[in-house]
Design an enzyme around this catalytic site. Structure first.
Site, PDB file in Angstrom:
ATOM      1  N   PHE A  37     -63.199 -14.454  22.404  1.00 39.32           N
ATOM      2  CA  PHE A  37     -63.021 -14.998  23.748  1.00 39.32           C
ATOM      3  C   PHE A  37     -61.577 -15.416  23.954  1.00 39.32           C
ATOM      4  O   PHE A  37     -60.817 -15.636  23.013  1.00 39.32           O
ATOM      5  CB  PHE A  37     -63.980 -16.172  24.006  1.00 39.32           C
ATOM      6  CG  PHE A  37     -63.693 -17.408  23.186  1.00 39.32           C
ATOM      7  CD1 PHE A  37     -62.881 -18.421  23.668  1.00 39.32           C
ATOM      8  CD2 PHE A  37     -64.253 -17.556  21.923  1.00 39.32           C
ATOM      9  CE1 PHE A  37     -62.616 -19.560  22.920  1.00 39.32           C
ATOM     10  CE2 PHE A  37     -63.994 -18.689  21.155  1.00 39.32           C
ATOM     11  CZ  PHE A  37     -63.180 -19.698  21.656  1.00 39.32           C
ATOM     12  N   CYS A  38     -61.198 -15.502  25.227  1.00 36.99           N
ATOM     13  CA  CYS A  38     -59.845 -15.904  25.629  1.00 36.99           C
ATOM     14  C   CYS A  38     -59.940 -16.457  27.041  1.00 36.99           C
ATOM     15  O   CYS A  38     -61.040 -16.640  27.568  1.00 36.99           O
ATOM     16  CB  CYS A  38     -58.881 -14.716  25.546  1.00 36.99           C
ATOM     17  SG  CYS A  38     -59.414 -13.278  26.519  1.00 36.99           S
ATOM     18  N   THR A  39     -58.812 -16.707  27.674  1.00 38.18           N
ATOM     19  CA  THR A  39     -58.828 -17.389  28.974  1.00 38.18           C
ATOM     20  C   THR A  39     -59.567 -16.591  30.044  1.00 38.18           C
ATOM     21  O   THR A  39     -60.510 -17.079  30.658  1.00 38.18           O
ATOM     22  CB  THR A  39     -57.394 -17.675  29.447  1.00 38.18           C
ATOM     23  OG1 THR A  39     -56.691 -18.372  28.420  1.00 38.18           O
ATOM     24  CG2 THR A  39     -57.410 -18.513  30.717  1.00 38.18           C
TER      25      THR A  39
END
Length: 249
Positions: free
Chosen positions: A182-184
């Site tokens: 996951f990331c922004t």
């Protein structure tokens, strides 16, 4: 509701002439009174824009008229003021730099997990096949310090180009498990999931990233805020800008 609409959006899609597209998009954004950043590369588009809601949405609708960008989706949030000082439109080698040319999401995505599915997995502590779940935060260390999922792996990388090497170091910790990167907003974890799968791991990306999670699931299983690359600094689980002084220096 606050008067300024902020959007973040990206799409891996083949663009043969990014240098020719750059002035076209710059003019459209200027005419719409938008501020922010648009990045173009042969692998796709990445943008962060803010302005009047109708102007922002109109710009995106016009962009989607081009079949290359028809699948573009945007994460929305609101602020009292525009969190950008100017409009920047650039052509880059990659819309998110990984320095792994063999990782080509424009040719096909890694499997994605919806926020609702991940929420179900996290609530029960296992995935639907009763496998252990490992969340891998693909962001830089200073971003992670603002907040992350409870129990997520944080490899303390300083830039995304370090992710592949860090993944190899920790590969044995991920083997045999269901890995969710996951990331922004989704762009880094999309490349990360492809890289992890190429290394033989059962990896998925969180659809819509952290901002998509906030919009769909609020602050469930999340600790802290989410850093954003504009003058808001970070947003909370309601996608509202952080309160000044609410985070440690």
């Amino acid at each position: 509701m606050a008067p300024v609409l902020n959007v973040s959006a990206y799409l891996f899609t083949r663009i043969d002439e990014p240098h020719e597209l750059r002035p076209v998009l710059r003019e459209r954004a200027q005419l719409a009174g938008l501020l922010g950043t648009i990045l173009l590369a042969e692998e796709g588009i990445n943008l962060f824009l803010a302005g009047d809601a109708s102007a922002v949405r109109g710009f995106l609708d016009t962009l989607r008229d081009d079949e290359r960008f028809a699948a573009l989706t945007a994460k929305e949030s609101w602020s009292e003021v525009v969190p950008f000082g100017r409009l920047i439109v650039k052509v880059k080698r990659e819309i998110i730099r990984m320095d792994r040319p063999e990782v080509r999401p424009q040719d096909g995505r890694a499997p994605a997990v919806s926020p609702a599915t991940l929420r179900r997995w996290l609530d029960r502590g296992r995935d639907d096949e009763d496998r252990e779940i490992v969340l891998v935060d693909t962001r830089n260390a200073f971003e992670v310090d603002y907040g992350t999922f409870a129990g997520a792996k944080d490899w303390r990388i300083e830039r995304f180009t370090q992710f592949p090497e860090a993944a190899l170091v920790h590969r044995d910790d991920l083997a045999g498990k269901t890995v969710v990167s996951f990331c922004t907003g989704g762009i880094r974890c999309e490349k990360a999931a492809l890289y992890l799968r190429a290394e033989g791991l059962d990896a998925y990306q969180l659809e819509g990233g952290i901002l998509g999670w906030f919009a769909d699931q609020g602050g469930a299983h999340w600790e802290g805020d989410c850093f954003v690359f504009d003058e808001r600094e970070s947003v909370d689980a309601s996608l509202a800008p952080r309160v000044a002084g609410s985070l440690p220096a």
